[in-house]
Write a protein that holds these residues in place. Structure first.
Motif, PDB file in Angstrom:
ATOM      1  N   GLU A 124       0.835  -1.213   0.000  1.00 29.87           N
ATOM      2  CA  GLU A 124       0.000   0.000   0.000  1.00 29.87           C
ATOM      3  C   GLU A 124       0.866   1.258   0.000  1.00 29.87           C
ATOM      4  OE1 GLU A 124      -4.138   0.186   2.053  1.00 29.87           O
ATOM      5  OE2 GLU A 124      -2.754  -0.841   3.427  1.00 29.87           O
ATOM      6  N   VAL A 125       1.902   1.267   0.833  1.00 31.26           N
ATOM      7  CA  VAL A 125       2.821   2.410   0.865  1.00 31.26           C
ATOM      8  C   VAL A 125       3.377   2.652  -0.533  1.00 31.26           C
ATOM      9  CG1 VAL A 125       5.044   3.251   1.735  1.00 31.26           C
ATOM     10  CG2 VAL A 125       3.434   2.134   3.313  1.00 31.26           C
ATOM     11  N   ASP A 126       3.869   1.592  -1.155  1.00 32.36           N
ATOM     12  CA  ASP A 126       4.458   1.709  -2.499  1.00 32.36           C
ATOM     13  C   ASP A 126       3.438   2.220  -3.511  1.00 32.36           C
ATOM     14  OD1 ASP A 126       6.747   0.651  -1.337  1.00 32.36           O
ATOM     15  OD2 ASP A 126       6.483  -1.343  -2.216  1.00 32.36           O
ATOM     16  N   HIS A 127       2.222   1.685  -3.475  1.00 33.44           N
ATOM     17  CA  HIS A 127       1.163   2.092  -4.410  1.00 33.44           C
ATOM     18  C   HIS A 127       0.888   3.598  -4.300  1.00 33.44           C
ATOM     19  CE1 HIS A 127      -2.729   2.339  -6.445  1.00 33.44           C
ATOM     20  NE2 HIS A 127      -3.206   2.892  -5.340  1.00 33.44           N
ATOM     21  N   PHE A 128       0.609   4.061  -3.094  1.00 37.14           N
ATOM     22  CA  PHE A 128       0.264   5.476  -2.929  1.00 37.14           C
ATOM     23  C   PHE A 128       1.457   6.372  -3.236  1.00 37.14           C
ATOM     24  CE2 PHE A 128      -3.108   3.593  -0.180  1.00 37.14           C
ATOM     25  CZ  PHE A 128      -4.179   3.994  -0.972  1.00 37.14           C
ATOM     26  N   TRP A 129       2.635   5.963  -2.833  1.00 40.68           N
ATOM     27  CA  TRP A 129       3.839   6.761  -3.080  1.00 40.68           C
ATOM     28  C   TRP A 129       4.067   6.912  -4.585  1.00 40.68           C
ATOM     29  CZ3 TRP A 129       6.619   9.338   0.509  1.00 40.68           C
ATOM     30  CH2 TRP A 129       7.829   9.909   0.103  1.00 40.68           C
TER      31      TRP A 129
ATOM     32  N   ALA B 286      14.811   3.571  23.786  1.00 33.53           N
ATOM     33  CA  ALA B 286      15.938   3.321  22.885  1.00 33.53           C
ATOM     34  C   ALA B 286      15.426   2.797  21.542  1.00 33.53           C
ATOM     35  CB  ALA B 286      16.917   2.328  23.517  1.00 33.53           C
ATOM     36  N   LYS B 287      14.468   1.868  21.606  1.00 33.10           N
ATOM     37  CA  LYS B 287      13.875   1.316  20.384  1.00 33.10           C
ATOM     38  C   LYS B 287      13.170   2.423  19.606  1.00 33.10           C
ATOM     39  CE  LYS B 287      11.549  -2.629  20.437  1.00 33.10           C
ATOM     40  NZ  LYS B 287      10.431  -3.610  20.610  1.00 33.10           N
ATOM     41  N   ALA B 288      12.344   3.203  20.281  1.00 31.34           N
ATOM     42  CA  ALA B 288      11.621   4.300  19.624  1.00 31.34           C
ATOM     43  C   ALA B 288      12.604   5.299  19.013  1.00 31.34           C
ATOM     44  CB  ALA B 288      10.690   4.989  20.617  1.00 31.34           C
ATOM     45  N   GLY B 289      13.690   5.556  19.704  1.00 29.32           N
ATOM     46  CA  GLY B 289      14.722   6.478  19.198  1.00 29.32           C
ATOM     47  C   GLY B 289      15.386   5.962  17.939  1.00 29.32           C
ATOM     48  N   ARG B 290      15.686   4.662  17.912  1.00 28.94           N
ATOM     49  CA  ARG B 290      16.287   4.070  16.703  1.00 28.94           C
ATOM     50  C   ARG B 290      15.324   4.171  15.520  1.00 28.94           C
ATOM     51  NH1 ARG B 290      17.601   0.032  20.477  1.00 28.94           N
ATOM     52  NH2 ARG B 290      16.084  -1.423  19.557  1.00 28.94           N
ATOM     53  N   VAL B 291      14.052   3.924  15.783  1.00 32.80           N
ATOM     54  CA  VAL B 291      13.039   4.013  14.726  1.00 32.80           C
ATOM     55  C   VAL B 291      12.947   5.449  14.214  1.00 32.80           C
ATOM     56  CG1 VAL B 291      10.574   3.793  14.218  1.00 32.80           C
ATOM     57  CG2 VAL B 291      11.751   1.998  15.511  1.00 32.80           C
ATOM     58  N   MET B 292      12.940   6.408  15.124  1.00 39.71           N
ATOM     59  CA  MET B 292      12.881   7.822  14.725  1.00 39.71           C
ATOM     60  C   MET B 292      14.086   8.189  13.857  1.00 39.71           C
ATOM     61  SD  MET B 292      11.446  10.811  14.716  1.00 39.71           S
ATOM     62  CE  MET B 292      10.292  10.993  16.048  1.00 39.71           C
ATOM     63  N   GLN B 293      15.263   7.779  14.271  1.00 41.12           N
ATOM     64  CA  GLN B 293      16.471   8.077  13.485  1.00 41.12           C
ATOM     65  C   GLN B 293      16.395   7.455  12.089  1.00 41.12           C
ATOM     66  OE1 GLN B 293      18.988  10.202  14.091  1.00 41.12           O
ATOM     67  NE2 GLN B 293      17.736  10.792  15.846  1.00 41.12           N
ATOM     68  N   ALA B 294      15.921   6.216  12.018  1.00 39.82           N
ATOM     69  CA  ALA B 294      15.800   5.555  10.711  1.00 39.82           C
ATOM     70  C   ALA B 294      14.784   6.275   9.837  1.00 39.82           C
ATOM     71  CB  ALA B 294      15.400   4.086  10.903  1.00 39.82           C
ATOM     72  N   MET B 295      13.635   6.629  10.420  1.00 40.45           N
ATOM     73  CA  MET B 295      12.597   7.322   9.656  1.00 40.45           C
ATOM     74  C   MET B 295      13.117   8.652   9.115  1.00 40.45           C
ATOM     75  SD  MET B 295       9.089   9.155  10.849  1.00 40.45           S
ATOM     76  CE  MET B 295      10.127  10.386  11.596  1.00 40.45           C
ATOM     77  N   MET B 296      13.901   9.356   9.906  1.00 41.73           N
ATOM     78  CA  MET B 296      14.418  10.666   9.489  1.00 41.73           C
ATOM     79  C   MET B 296      15.346  10.560   8.272  1.00 41.73           C
ATOM     80  SD  MET B 296      12.951  12.837  11.468  1.00 41.73           S
ATOM     81  CE  MET B 296      13.892  14.332  11.357  1.00 41.73           C
ATOM     82  N   GLN B 297      15.873   9.375   8.015  1.00 41.50           N
ATOM     83  CA  GLN B 297      16.752   9.160   6.865  1.00 41.50           C
ATOM     84  C   GLN B 297      15.994   8.699   5.619  1.00 41.50           C
ATOM     85  OE1 GLN B 297      19.990  10.071   7.233  1.00 41.50           O
ATOM     86  NE2 GLN B 297      19.259  10.661   9.261  1.00 41.50           N
ATOM     87  N   MET B 298      14.713   8.425   5.765  1.00 38.97           N
ATOM     88  CA  MET B 298      13.926   7.869   4.657  1.00 38.97           C
ATOM     89  C   MET B 298      13.138   8.947   3.925  1.00 38.97           C
ATOM     90  SD  MET B 298      12.269   4.465   6.374  1.00 38.97           S
ATOM     91  CE  MET B 298      13.303   3.211   7.107  1.00 38.97           C
ATOM     92  N   GLY B 299      12.849   8.673   2.675  1.00 38.57           N
ATOM     93  CA  GLY B 299      11.824   9.391   1.938  1.00 38.57           C
ATOM     94  C   GLY B 299      10.562   8.569   2.122  1.00 38.57           C
ATOM     95  N   LYS B 300      10.358   7.627   1.193  1.00 34.55           N
ATOM     96  CA  LYS B 300       9.269   6.662   1.353  1.00 34.55           C
ATOM     97  C   LYS B 300       9.611   5.768   2.542  1.00 34.55           C
ATOM     98  CE  LYS B 300       9.095   3.128  -1.364  1.00 34.55           C
ATOM     99  NZ  LYS B 300       8.936   2.258  -2.541  1.00 34.55           N
ATOM    100  N   ILE B 301       8.642   5.537   3.407  1.00 34.64           N
ATOM    101  CA  ILE B 301       8.867   4.706   4.585  1.00 34.64           C
ATOM    102  C   ILE B 301       8.976   3.237   4.177  1.00 34.64           C
ATOM    103  CG2 ILE B 301       7.939   3.967   6.819  1.00 34.64           C
ATOM    104  CD1 ILE B 301       8.805   6.936   6.727  1.00 34.64           C
TER     105      ILE B 301
END
Length: 156
Positions: free
Chosen positions: A84-89, A130-145
């Motif tokens: 779904e992410v890919d389709h809408f993106w 710590a887990k939430a922080g790692r996810v936030m850092q990864a998301m900040m590096q992404m365009g499409k999730i």
């Protein structure tokens, strides 16, 4: 009947935008189209159109060039799968749309969208900071999730 309806102001592309959006979202349809009357300089062109995207009503107006869309308001799409992410993106960036950071994009009409997998808020709200922080850092590096990458960094 929906109490609050999003009203989108376009500069001549209301009908094209409406048809484009209806083609992207399942369970979507054009509800009504009001055209400029005979004798008007814009005779036959759409004045106001009403449509549904996955059951949510929107209106589109050809109001002219005085107002433009900005990222100050966006439409958020909740997605269950990477497909779904890919389709809408892909569909919302096609034809001149622009990918942005952190799951945001701007379509070819200038409307801002957020394409959000349901896993993202769950991972960002994890009690393990710590887990939430790692996810936030990864998301900040992404365009499409990318869900698999978020799940991988969440796991450590």
């Amino acid at each position: 009947m929906q109490k609050i309806t999003t009203f989108l102001w376009f500069d001549g592309q209301a009908e094209e935008a409406m048809n484009h959006y209806v083609s992207i979202f399942k369970n979507s349809k054009v509800l009504s189209v009001t055209r400029w009357p005979k004798g008007h300089a814009l005779e036959g062109q759409v004045l106001v159109a009403s449509f549904e995207l996955d059951g949510v009503t929107f209106q589109a107006l050809n109001g002219g060039p005085q107002y433009k869309f900005t990222e100050a308001i966006s439409l958020s799409i909740d997605c269950k799968t990477q497909g779904e992410v890919d389709h809408f993106w892909e569909r919302l960036t096609e034809g001149g749309g622009q990918p942005g950071p952190c799951g945001w994009l701007k379509d070819k009409f200038g409307v801002s969208w957020q394409v959000v997998p349901e896993q993202l808020p769950r991972l960002l709200q994890d009690p393990d900071q710590a887990k939430a922080g790692r996810v936030m850092q990864a998301m900040m590096q992404m365009g499409k999730i990318e869900i698999d990458k978020l799940e991988a960094v969440a796991g450590g």
